[in-house]
Design a protein around this motif. Structure first.
Motif, short mmCIF file in Angstrom:
data_model
loop_
_atom_site.label_atom_id
_atom_site.label_comp_id
_atom_site.label_asym_id
_atom_site.label_seq_id
_atom_site.Cartn_x
_atom_site.Cartn_y
_atom_site.Cartn_z
N MET A 724 5.02 -2.24 -1.29
CA MET A 724 4.71 -3.35 -0.38
C MET A 724 3.87 -4.44 -1.05
O MET A 724 3.23 -5.25 -0.38
CB MET A 724 3.95 -2.81 0.83
CG MET A 724 4.75 -1.85 1.69
SD MET A 724 6.22 -2.62 2.39
CE MET A 724 5.47 -3.81 3.50
N ALA A 725 3.89 -4.50 -2.37
CA ALA A 725 3.01 -5.42 -3.09
C ALA A 725 3.23 -6.87 -2.66
O ALA A 725 2.26 -7.64 -2.50
CB ALA A 725 3.22 -5.27 -4.59
N SER A 726 4.47 -7.29 -2.48
CA SER A 726 4.73 -8.68 -2.10
C SER A 726 4.05 -9.02 -0.78
O SER A 726 3.44 -10.10 -0.64
CB SER A 726 6.24 -8.92 -1.98
OG SER A 726 6.86 -8.80 -3.25
N ALA A 727 4.13 -8.11 0.18
CA ALA A 727 3.50 -8.36 1.48
C ALA A 727 1.98 -8.31 1.36
O ALA A 727 1.27 -9.06 2.04
CB ALA A 727 3.99 -7.33 2.50
N LEU A 728 1.47 -7.46 0.50
CA LEU A 728 0.02 -7.39 0.31
C LEU A 728 -0.53 -8.68 -0.26
O LEU A 728 -1.62 -9.13 0.11
CB LEU A 728 -0.34 -6.20 -0.61
CG LEU A 728 -0.14 -4.80 -0.02
CD1 LEU A 728 -0.32 -3.74 -1.11
CD2 LEU A 728 -1.12 -4.55 1.12
N PHE A 729 0.22 -9.30 -1.17
CA PHE A 729 -0.25 -10.55 -1.76
C PHE A 729 -0.37 -11.67 -0.73
O PHE A 729 -1.04 -12.68 -0.99
CB PHE A 729 0.68 -10.98 -2.90
CG PHE A 729 0.32 -10.37 -4.23
CD1 PHE A 729 -0.92 -10.61 -4.80
CD2 PHE A 729 1.22 -9.57 -4.91
CE1 PHE A 729 -1.26 -10.06 -6.03
CE2 PHE A 729 0.89 -9.02 -6.14
CZ PHE A 729 -0.35 -9.26 -6.70
N GLU A 730 0.24 -11.51 0.40
CA GLU A 730 0.13 -12.54 1.44
C GLU A 730 -1.24 -12.51 2.12
O GLU A 730 -1.64 -13.50 2.75
CB GLU A 730 1.23 -12.34 2.49
CG GLU A 730 2.63 -12.57 1.94
CD GLU A 730 3.70 -12.33 2.98
OE1 GLU A 730 3.34 -12.11 4.17
OE2 GLU A 730 4.90 -12.37 2.64
N VAL A 731 -1.97 -11.37 2.01
CA VAL A 731 -3.26 -11.26 2.71
C VAL A 731 -4.44 -11.06 1.76
O VAL A 731 -5.59 -11.08 2.20
CB VAL A 731 -3.23 -10.12 3.75
CG1 VAL A 731 -2.19 -10.39 4.81
CG2 VAL A 731 -2.97 -8.77 3.09
N VAL A 732 -4.18 -10.84 0.46
CA VAL A 732 -5.28 -10.66 -0.49
C VAL A 732 -5.10 -11.59 -1.68
O VAL A 732 -4.03 -12.16 -1.89
CB VAL A 732 -5.39 -9.19 -0.99
CG1 VAL A 732 -5.67 -8.26 0.17
CG2 VAL A 732 -4.13 -8.78 -1.75
N ASP A 733 -6.18 -11.74 -2.47
CA ASP A 733 -6.19 -12.69 -3.59
C ASP A 733 -5.77 -12.06 -4.91
O ASP A 733 -5.41 -12.79 -5.84
CB ASP A 733 -7.59 -13.27 -3.75
CG ASP A 733 -8.09 -13.92 -2.46
OD1 ASP A 733 -7.37 -14.79 -1.93
OD2 ASP A 733 -9.19 -13.55 -1.97
#
Length: 857
Positions: A724-733
């Motif tokens: 889920m890394a792509s989705a995680l990058f939407e909420v973290v820096d």
């Protein structure tokens, strides 16, 4: 008071007696009859001196008990009763002088009455006559053990996940020092003295078991309160509230129900090993697996052979092999000590055990950190009073030699430990190590283990016992080679701390001939046996050059084409941060905050946390410091954060998941980090461990930003997070890949399990493909991807990780120079070519070969 013909005897007996009690007891000695013209002491007794001693004691005591050695001492004591000026009750007793004085001092220190102290003194020979089994008469007034109702008792429940293993047992023994405390597993389990580490282990107390604590000595209530607190806090290892139910299992505020008429099993000294429990072997017992002599396998490894294992500590060594010394021969069962010599033979056990413990204490004092803790734990086993008492009882009762008695007493305890299974059974190796140390002292030979040589050598063993591994510091050992062990074994941990190259898990290692020259590479995990002379010369030159001018890090990580790669350090506290800054690390890529508080039973307050965090931030002014919030749980339990008994703690409430139950714990930490960041100039970034969902990451980011922390990231340690890394990058820096945990979760192989070292390998294709996915997500989002696991400090992996998408690498500061050198030899095209090559590999070995070939061009 003590009346003796000899001043030396009186003073020695008093010194011995006072060592039995922590707080002392009022005792006076009236001994000897002065000195002659040449200053020599005159044997005899002086009634006036006895009377003066009685009067001196009378000012502070309600009664005086007088012990006498022999002959005229009795007459002098009787006359002293007529000469004294005081009128306190005085009792003359027929108790044995030395034994009676010991018993009387202990009883007096416990607050016993004059009658009680006298009774204890008269009964002092009971234990000796029982052990020697001669025809000595019983005391005229045998001492009955106190009723259970008269003793201080508590009921506690074992709440820590691993039960009473070595560390809790050591805490119990230390806490109960000086007080006779007995522990019994309820309802009808075995009993152990708190002073005995091994017997506490043999209790077999597991999580959820209920124990009764019983003590009758002075200060028992205070000691029992402290022991209760240890049990309640899970010995600093985490607790299980569901198992504990209540801190007072017997009822609100009540002592456990007991039949007051039933005598309490309170022993005056450790119980000897019963004869029927000693496994006397008809033939020598098999040699322990951890001390297999080289001669056990007649087929040596041929010259020119290349052995492969797991490199766990980087560096190279070229030197002759020296094997771990073989175990001592099993002492002869047929040797029988004559009755007249048995007492001195039994004394040899205690003195040998003390010498072994003293040697370990000396080594512990010269060591530090984890090495010191290992040596201290081994020392406690060597000083175990029940092991000594059990062996001494075998000498007295059966005529065993001191060496044979220690062997058999240790075998009995080892069998008890083995029967318990699990991690407790693993302590059997430590017990065998202690057994060998004591026997070596008895027979006057060198201790089996690490040889003491004047020239450098590569130590070869099946595996290393904790104390063996811990004694390597300061010796001539140049490298380590073992058949067993894994990345978290004692061998690996201590090798890394000492900077010794080490390769473990090498099949056939113990068949390398003694004296054969080997070239050991702790990075590649290879061992060349008797390599050609040019190879030896080349390796020796490189090693010598590295020793004179080790690869230093210049402070800027970059590829050959100038592409910047930040090389950061992993730290656990201020001392690590200072060392990393001295090594010119560009910043901190992983600040393991839990390492600041591993010894805490209660959560640190905000001010304490601020102080701890500032110590790290201060070492890196104006540079990046990535802080990981508490990663409590699994192999790093914190009692104030994890209090659950979990079937599989690595998959349980650990890392960020602790905030589900203790949100204030996380909020306090974030507040402390914000305050520390405001007070220092370091650029603070915060990341959460053990994230598996986007919702967890979003909630964490909101909490951080609410606390005033603007740069927020998460650890990629679970396959779920990697996918889920792509989705995680939407909420973290940013994200940071923890390769240790990502590997164990991807391969379903506990990283603490040495036998699964081949699975816990970051070169596994499944792991590399997950890392590649995270790297691609980072490139797409235009956000940083760090790597902070052990893989980041591997020079052979570093170019590949960059090719897979890593933008920074964080490692132990010792690895900075080697990694920087490896990166400076490749460019971006090389790294990308290596990444493309490994993604088609089917095995870890294929991945290694493919990456090496791609980088070589």
């Amino acid at each position: 008071m003590a009346v003796s013909h000899s001043a030396r005897l009186g003073e020695a007996a008093l010194e011995l007696a006072l060592q039995m009690v922590a707080g002392g007891a009022p005792v006076r000695v009236a001994a000897g009859a002065g000195i002659d013209g040449q200053g020599a002491p005159i044997l005899g007794t002086d009634a006036v001196a006895v009377a003066a001693a009685i009067d001196e004691l009378a000012t502070d005591c309600a009664g005086v008990l007088v012990l006498m050695d022999l002959g005229s001492a009795v007459l002098s004591a009787e006359l002293a009763l007529e000469l004294r000026a005081s009128d306190v009750p005085v009792r003359l007793t027929s108790a044995p002088f030395v034994e009676g004085l010991l018993a009387a001092v202990v009883s007096a220190a416990a607050g016993g009455s004059l009658d009680t102290v006298a009774d204890e003194a008269r009964a002092a020979l009971t234990a000796k006559t029982a052990q020697v089994a001669d025809d000595a008469a019983e005391p005229e007034e045998p001492i009955e053990p106190p009723a259970r109702g008269e003793a201080e008792t508590r009921r506690v429940r074992v709440r820590n996940p691993l039960g009473i293993h070595a560390r809790p047992a050591a805490l119990i023994a230390d806490t109960a020092a000086g007080v006779d405390v007995r522990l019994r597993r309820l309802p009808d389990g075995p009993e152990a003295a708190a002073a005995s580490l091994s017997r506490l282990l043999v209790l077999g107390a597991r999580q959820g078991d209920e124990l009764e604590l019983l003590a009758t000595d002075a200060g028992a209530a205070v000691v029992l309160d402290r022991l209760e607190a240890l049990f309640r806090d899970g010995f600093g290892e985490g607790t299980d509230d569901a198992a504990a139910v209540t801190d007072d299992p017997a009822g609100a505020g009540a002592a456990p129900a007991a039949d007051a008429s039933e005598p309490a099993p309170v022993a005056a000294e450790p119980a000897p090993v019963a004869a029927d429990r000693v496994p006397v072997a008809a033939e020598p017992a098999p040699v322990a697996a951890d001390r297999v002599p080289v001669a056990a396998d007649p087929v040596p490894v041929a010259a020119g052979t290349v052995l492969r294992g797991r490199g766990v500590s980087a560096g190279r060594a070229v030197a002759p092999v020296a094997h771990l010394a073989p175990p001592l021969a099993e002492p002869d069962l047929r040797t029988v000590i004559a009755p007249a010599d048995r007492e001195s033979e039994a004394d040899a056990v205690a003195s040998a055990a003390q010498r072994a413990a003293d040697r370990l204490r000396g080594r512990a004092e010269r060591a530090s950190g984890e090495t010191r803790a290992i040596l201290e734990a081994t020392r406690l086993l060597a000083a175990d009073p029940e092991l000594v008492a059990g062996a001494a009882a075998l000498v007295r009762a059966q005529g065993r030699s001191a060496a044979r008695a220690v062997w058999e007493a240790a075998a009995a305890q080892e069998a008890d430990l083995a029967a318990l299974g699990g991690r407790t059974a693993e302590r059997a190796a430590d017990l065998r190590d202690v057994r060998n140390r004591i026997i070596a002292e008895i027979v006057g030979v060198d201790m089996p283990g690490v040889p003491e040589l004047d020239e450098p050598f590569v130590l070869v063993a099946a595996d290393l016992a904790p104390a063996d591994a811990a004694t390597l510091a300061g010796g001539r050992c140049a490298g380590l080679l073992t058949e067993q062990g894994g990345p978290t074994s004692h061998t690996a941990i201590i090798a890394r701390s000492l900077g010794l190259p080490a390769v473990v898990g090498v099949a056939g290692a113990t068949r390398v001939p003694d004296g054969a020259v080997v070239l050991l590479d702790g990075e590649t995990g290879t061992v060349e046996v008797e390599p050609p002379a040019p190879r030896i010369a080349e390796a020796a030159m490189r090693i010598a050059k590295a020793a004179v001018a080790p690869l230093a890090f210049g402070g800027t990580g970059a590829l050959a084409d100038g592409h910047r790669i930040a090389l950061l350090a992993n730290v656990g506290g201020a001392a690590d941060a200072v060392a990393a800054a001295s090594a010119r690390a560009e910043g901190v890529g992983l600040f393991r905050t839990e390492f600041c508080f591993l010894d805490r039973a209660t959560p640190p307050v905000v001010d304490e946390q601020v102080a701890a965090y500032r110590g790290v931030l201060a070492a890196f002014p104006d540079r990046r410091v990535v802080v990981r919030t508490l990663d409590a749980g699994s192999d790093k339990p914190l009692p104030f954060a994890n209090d659950d008994d979990e079937e599989n703690p690595a998959l349980g409430v650990r890392g960020l998941r602790v905030a589900r139950r203790s949100p204030q714990l996380l909020d306090n930490q974030l507040r402390a980090l914000a305050l520390a960041a405001d007070a220092e100039s370091a650029r603070v970034e915060v990341m959460a461990p053990m994230v598996a969902t986007v919702d967890e990451a979003r909630d964490f980011a909101q909490r951080c930003r609410s606390a005033g922390l603007t740069r927020v990231g998460v650890m990629i340690e679970t396959p779920a997070a990697a996918v889920m890394a792509s989705a995680l990058f939407e909420v973290v820096d940013f994200v940071s890949i923890g390769t240790n945990d990502l590997t164990q979760y991807t391969m379903a192989a506990d990283r603490l399990h040495g036998e699964l070292g081949d699975l816990n390998d970051p070169w596994q294709p499944a792991v590399l493909r997950l890392i590649a996915g995270v790297g691609e997500a980072g490139r797409t989002a235009g956000k940083p991807v760090g790597v902070c696991g052990e893989a980041a400090g591997d020079p052979s992996l570093a170019p590949l990780l960059i090719g897979l998408g890593a933008t920074s690498l964080s490692m132990t500061h010792r690895a900075l120079g080697r990694v920087a050198d490896a990166l400076a030899r490749v460019d971006s095209t090389d790294c990308r070519r290596a990444a493309d090559a490994v993604l088609g590999a089917a095995t870890a070995d294929e991945a290694r070969e493919a990456a090496a070939a791609a980088v070589a061009g």
